[in-house]
Design a protein around this motif. Structure first.
Motif, PDB file in Angstrom:
ATOM      1  N   LEU A   8       0.811  -1.550  -0.066  1.00 55.12           N
ATOM      2  CA  LEU A   8       0.281   0.314  -0.469  1.00 55.12           C
ATOM      3  C   LEU A   8       0.823   1.281  -0.319  1.00 55.12           C
ATOM      4  CD1 LEU A   8      -2.838  -1.012   3.431  1.00 55.12           C
ATOM      5  CD2 LEU A   8      -3.104  -1.131  -0.241  1.00 55.12           C
ATOM      6  N   PRO A   9       0.410   2.315  -0.739  1.00 57.82           N
ATOM      7  CA  PRO A   9       1.316   3.675  -0.715  1.00 57.82           C
ATOM      8  C   PRO A   9       1.319   4.257   0.666  1.00 57.82           C
ATOM      9  CG  PRO A   9      -0.938   3.731  -2.521  1.00 57.82           C
ATOM     10  CD  PRO A   9      -0.828   2.048  -1.296  1.00 57.82           C
ATOM     11  N   PRO A  10       2.048   4.917   0.919  1.00 54.29           N
ATOM     12  CA  PRO A  10       1.783   5.008   2.512  1.00 54.29           C
ATOM     13  C   PRO A  10       0.317   5.960   3.494  1.00 54.29           C
ATOM     14  CG  PRO A  10       4.140   6.333   1.493  1.00 54.29           C
ATOM     15  CD  PRO A  10       2.868   5.431   0.603  1.00 54.29           C
ATOM     16  N   ARG A  11       0.450   6.980   2.605  1.00 54.21           N
ATOM     17  CA  ARG A  11      -1.065   7.264   3.675  1.00 54.21           C
ATOM     18  C   ARG A  11      -1.911   6.235   3.080  1.00 54.21           C
ATOM     19  NH1 ARG A  11      -4.375  12.913   2.740  1.00 54.21           N
ATOM     20  NH2 ARG A  11      -4.796  11.135   0.086  1.00 54.21           N
ATOM     21  N   GLN A  12      -2.510   5.428   2.872  1.00 55.14           N
ATOM     22  CA  GLN A  12      -3.236   4.179   2.736  1.00 55.14           C
ATOM     23  C   GLN A  12      -3.078   3.190   4.335  1.00 55.14           C
ATOM     24  OE1 GLN A  12      -3.837   1.864  -0.897  1.00 55.14           O
ATOM     25  NE2 GLN A  12      -4.891   4.096  -1.836  1.00 55.14           N
ATOM     26  N   ARG A  13      -1.413   2.805   3.940  1.00 54.25           N
ATOM     27  CA  ARG A  13      -0.403   2.227   4.632  1.00 54.25           C
ATOM     28  C   ARG A  13      -0.929   2.524   6.479  1.00 54.25           C
ATOM     29  NH1 ARG A  13       4.747   1.923   4.390  1.00 54.25           N
ATOM     30  NH2 ARG A  13       3.568   1.222   2.188  1.00 54.25           N
ATOM     31  N   VAL A  14      -0.831   3.654   6.255  1.00 57.56           N
ATOM     32  CA  VAL A  14      -0.737   4.473   7.476  1.00 57.56           C
ATOM     33  C   VAL A  14      -2.766   4.066   8.323  1.00 57.56           C
ATOM     34  CG1 VAL A  14      -1.788   6.652   8.840  1.00 57.56           C
ATOM     35  CG2 VAL A  14       0.505   5.713   7.597  1.00 57.56           C
ATOM     36  N   ILE A  15      -3.530   4.517   7.124  1.00 53.77           N
ATOM     37  CA  ILE A  15      -4.815   4.234   7.566  1.00 53.77           C
ATOM     38  C   ILE A  15      -5.383   3.234   8.064  1.00 53.77           C
ATOM     39  CG2 ILE A  15      -7.264   4.995   6.246  1.00 53.77           C
ATOM     40  CD1 ILE A  15      -5.849   7.485   4.980  1.00 53.77           C
ATOM     41  N   ALA A  16      -4.776   2.021   7.153  1.00 59.50           N
ATOM     42  CA  ALA A  16      -5.378   0.733   6.772  1.00 59.50           C
ATOM     43  C   ALA A  16      -5.310  -0.112   8.398  1.00 59.50           C
ATOM     44  CB  ALA A  16      -4.228   0.167   6.247  1.00 59.50           C
ATOM     45  N   SER A  38     -13.957  11.758   4.825  1.00 59.55           N
ATOM     46  CA  SER A  38     -14.774  11.309   3.203  1.00 59.55           C
ATOM     47  C   SER A  38     -13.702  10.423   3.067  1.00 59.55           C
ATOM     48  CB  SER A  38     -15.448  11.844   2.890  1.00 59.55           C
ATOM     49  OG  SER A  38     -14.643  13.362   2.435  1.00 59.55           O
ATOM     50  N   THR A  39     -12.113  11.444   2.916  1.00 62.81           N
ATOM     51  CA  THR A  39     -11.359  10.763   3.127  1.00 62.81           C
ATOM     52  C   THR A  39     -10.722   9.166   2.885  1.00 62.81           C
ATOM     53  OG1 THR A  39     -10.727  13.647   2.017  1.00 62.81           O
ATOM     54  CG2 THR A  39      -8.575  11.435   1.985  1.00 62.81           C
ATOM     55  N   VAL A  40     -11.326   9.178   4.409  1.00 64.03           N
ATOM     56  CA  VAL A  40     -10.435   8.417   5.176  1.00 64.03           C
ATOM     57  C   VAL A  40     -11.253   7.079   4.323  1.00 64.03           C
ATOM     58  CG1 VAL A  40     -10.366   6.924   7.500  1.00 64.03           C
ATOM     59  CG2 VAL A  40      -9.544   9.519   6.978  1.00 64.03           C
ATOM     60  N   GLY A  41     -12.235   7.345   4.143  1.00 62.39           N
ATOM     61  CA  GLY A  41     -13.592   6.248   4.056  1.00 62.39           C
ATOM     62  C   GLY A  41     -12.693   5.720   1.959  1.00 62.39           C
ATOM     63  N   THR A  42     -12.595   6.805   1.910  1.00 66.88           N
ATOM     64  CA  THR A  42     -12.038   6.455   0.240  1.00 66.88           C
ATOM     65  C   THR A  42     -11.245   5.764   0.311  1.00 66.88           C
ATOM     66  OG1 THR A  42     -13.339   8.296  -0.369  1.00 66.88           O
ATOM     67  CG2 THR A  42     -11.409   7.753  -1.807  1.00 66.88           C
ATOM     68  N   GLN A  43      -9.601   5.899   1.535  1.00 68.53           N
ATOM     69  CA  GLN A  43      -8.718   5.329   0.792  1.00 68.53           C
ATOM     70  C   GLN A  43      -8.973   3.646   1.967  1.00 68.53           C
ATOM     71  OE1 GLN A  43      -5.761   6.575   0.316  1.00 68.53           O
ATOM     72  NE2 GLN A  43      -7.122   8.193  -0.844  1.00 68.53           N
ATOM     73  N   ILE A  44      -9.303   3.783   2.099  1.00 65.21           N
ATOM     74  CA  ILE A  44      -9.885   2.613   3.384  1.00 65.21           C
ATOM     75  C   ILE A  44      -9.849   1.153   2.653  1.00 65.21           C
ATOM     76  CG2 ILE A  44     -11.023   1.192   4.993  1.00 65.21           C
ATOM     77  CD1 ILE A  44     -11.282   3.334   6.804  1.00 65.21           C
ATOM     78  N   ALA A  47      -7.175   0.621  -0.085  1.00 65.05           N
ATOM     79  CA  ALA A  47      -6.747  -0.338   0.396  1.00 65.05           C
ATOM     80  C   ALA A  47      -7.463  -1.711   0.556  1.00 65.05           C
ATOM     81  CB  ALA A  47      -6.347   0.219   2.318  1.00 65.05           C
ATOM     82  N   GLU A  48      -8.772  -1.545   0.636  1.00 67.13           N
ATOM     83  CA  GLU A  48      -9.531  -2.948   0.278  1.00 67.13           C
ATOM     84  C   GLU A  48      -9.196  -3.472  -0.812  1.00 67.13           C
ATOM     85  OE1 GLU A  48     -13.484  -1.964   1.923  1.00 67.13           O
ATOM     86  OE2 GLU A  48     -12.925  -2.492   4.448  1.00 67.13           O
ATOM     87  N   ASN A  49      -9.416  -3.137  -1.366  1.00 68.51           N
ATOM     88  CA  ASN A  49      -9.465  -3.190  -2.989  1.00 68.51           C
ATOM     89  C   ASN A  49      -7.884  -4.123  -3.332  1.00 68.51           C
ATOM     90  OD1 ASN A  49     -11.970  -2.702  -3.634  1.00 68.51           O
ATOM     91  ND2 ASN A  49     -11.489  -1.012  -4.309  1.00 68.51           N
ATOM     92  N   THR A  50      -6.754  -3.183  -2.823  1.00 68.41           N
ATOM     93  CA  THR A  50      -5.155  -4.057  -3.384  1.00 68.41           C
ATOM     94  C   THR A  50      -5.247  -4.719  -2.458  1.00 68.41           C
ATOM     95  OG1 THR A  50      -5.058  -1.395  -3.567  1.00 68.41           O
ATOM     96  CG2 THR A  50      -2.932  -2.951  -2.324  1.00 68.41           C
ATOM     97  N   MET A  51      -5.363  -4.355  -1.429  1.00 66.36           N
ATOM     98  CA  MET A  51      -5.354  -6.192  -0.450  1.00 66.36           C
ATOM     99  C   MET A  51      -6.206  -7.275  -0.912  1.00 66.36           C
ATOM    100  SD  MET A  51      -3.293  -5.242   1.317  1.00 66.36           S
ATOM    101  CE  MET A  51      -2.790  -6.187   3.066  1.00 66.36           C
ATOM    102  N   ARG A  52      -7.754  -7.380  -1.469  1.00 70.25           N
ATOM    103  CA  ARG A  52      -7.888  -8.510  -1.886  1.00 70.25           C
ATOM    104  C   ARG A  52      -7.617  -9.084  -3.841  1.00 70.25           C
ATOM    105  NH1 ARG A  52     -12.806  -5.647  -0.943  1.00 70.25           N
ATOM    106  NH2 ARG A  52     -13.088  -6.775   0.635  1.00 70.25           N
ATOM    107  N   ARG A  53      -6.702  -8.126  -3.867  1.00 66.18           N
ATOM    108  CA  ARG A  53      -5.834  -8.132  -5.162  1.00 66.18           C
ATOM    109  C   ARG A  53      -4.886  -8.731  -4.633  1.00 66.18           C
ATOM    110  NH1 ARG A  53      -7.089  -3.400  -7.294  1.00 66.18           N
ATOM    111  NH2 ARG A  53      -5.022  -2.248  -6.839  1.00 66.18           N
ATOM    112  N   VAL A  54      -3.739  -8.716  -3.575  1.00 65.48           N
ATOM    113  CA  VAL A  54      -2.903  -9.398  -2.867  1.00 65.48           C
ATOM    114  C   VAL A  54      -3.393 -10.419  -2.610  1.00 65.48           C
ATOM    115  CG1 VAL A  54      -1.086  -8.927  -1.027  1.00 65.48           C
ATOM    116  CG2 VAL A  54      -1.333  -7.128  -2.383  1.00 65.48           C
ATOM    117  N   PHE A  55      -4.320 -10.721  -1.790  1.00 64.80           N
ATOM    118  CA  PHE A  55      -4.439 -11.497  -0.866  1.00 64.80           C
ATOM    119  C   PHE A  55      -5.391 -12.739  -2.362  1.00 64.80           C
ATOM    120  CE2 PHE A  55      -4.046  -9.957   2.980  1.00 64.80           C
ATOM    121  CZ  PHE A  55      -2.948 -11.004   3.428  1.00 64.80           C
TER     122      PHE A  55
END
Length: 76
Positions: A8-16, A38-44, A47-55
């Motif tokens: 995850l990009p750094p900001r997404q990682r912190v939020i996640a 709303s930015t937090v929600g978007t970043q979450i 991050a979920e979409n990226t992690m779904r691709r990883v897992f």
């Protein structure tokens, strides 16, 4: 899961980490990082979409992003 967070990009990682691992509310994260809720929600979501691709299928099967729906040991 911690190793996979590195994709995850750094900001997404912190939020996640604050959201998934420390159970902070979106409002608390927004206030702490001085960003809109709303930015937090978007970043979450991103991050979920990226992690779904990883897992892959395993992440969707375990529903790893809804920790209340699986045993703690199974999700991590």
């Amino acid at each position: 899961m911690l190793q996979q967070l590195t994709v995850l990009p750094p900001r997404q990682r912190v939020i996640a980490v604050l959201w998934w691992l420390h159970d902070w509310s979106q409002q608390d994260i927004a206030e702490h990082l001085k960003i809109r809720c709303s930015t937090v929600g978007t970043q979450i979501k991103r991050a979920e979409n990226t992690m779904r691709r990883v897992f892959g299928v395993r992440g969707e099967t375990l529903n790893i992003f809804d920790l209340d729906s699986v045993d703690e040991g199974e999700a991590l």
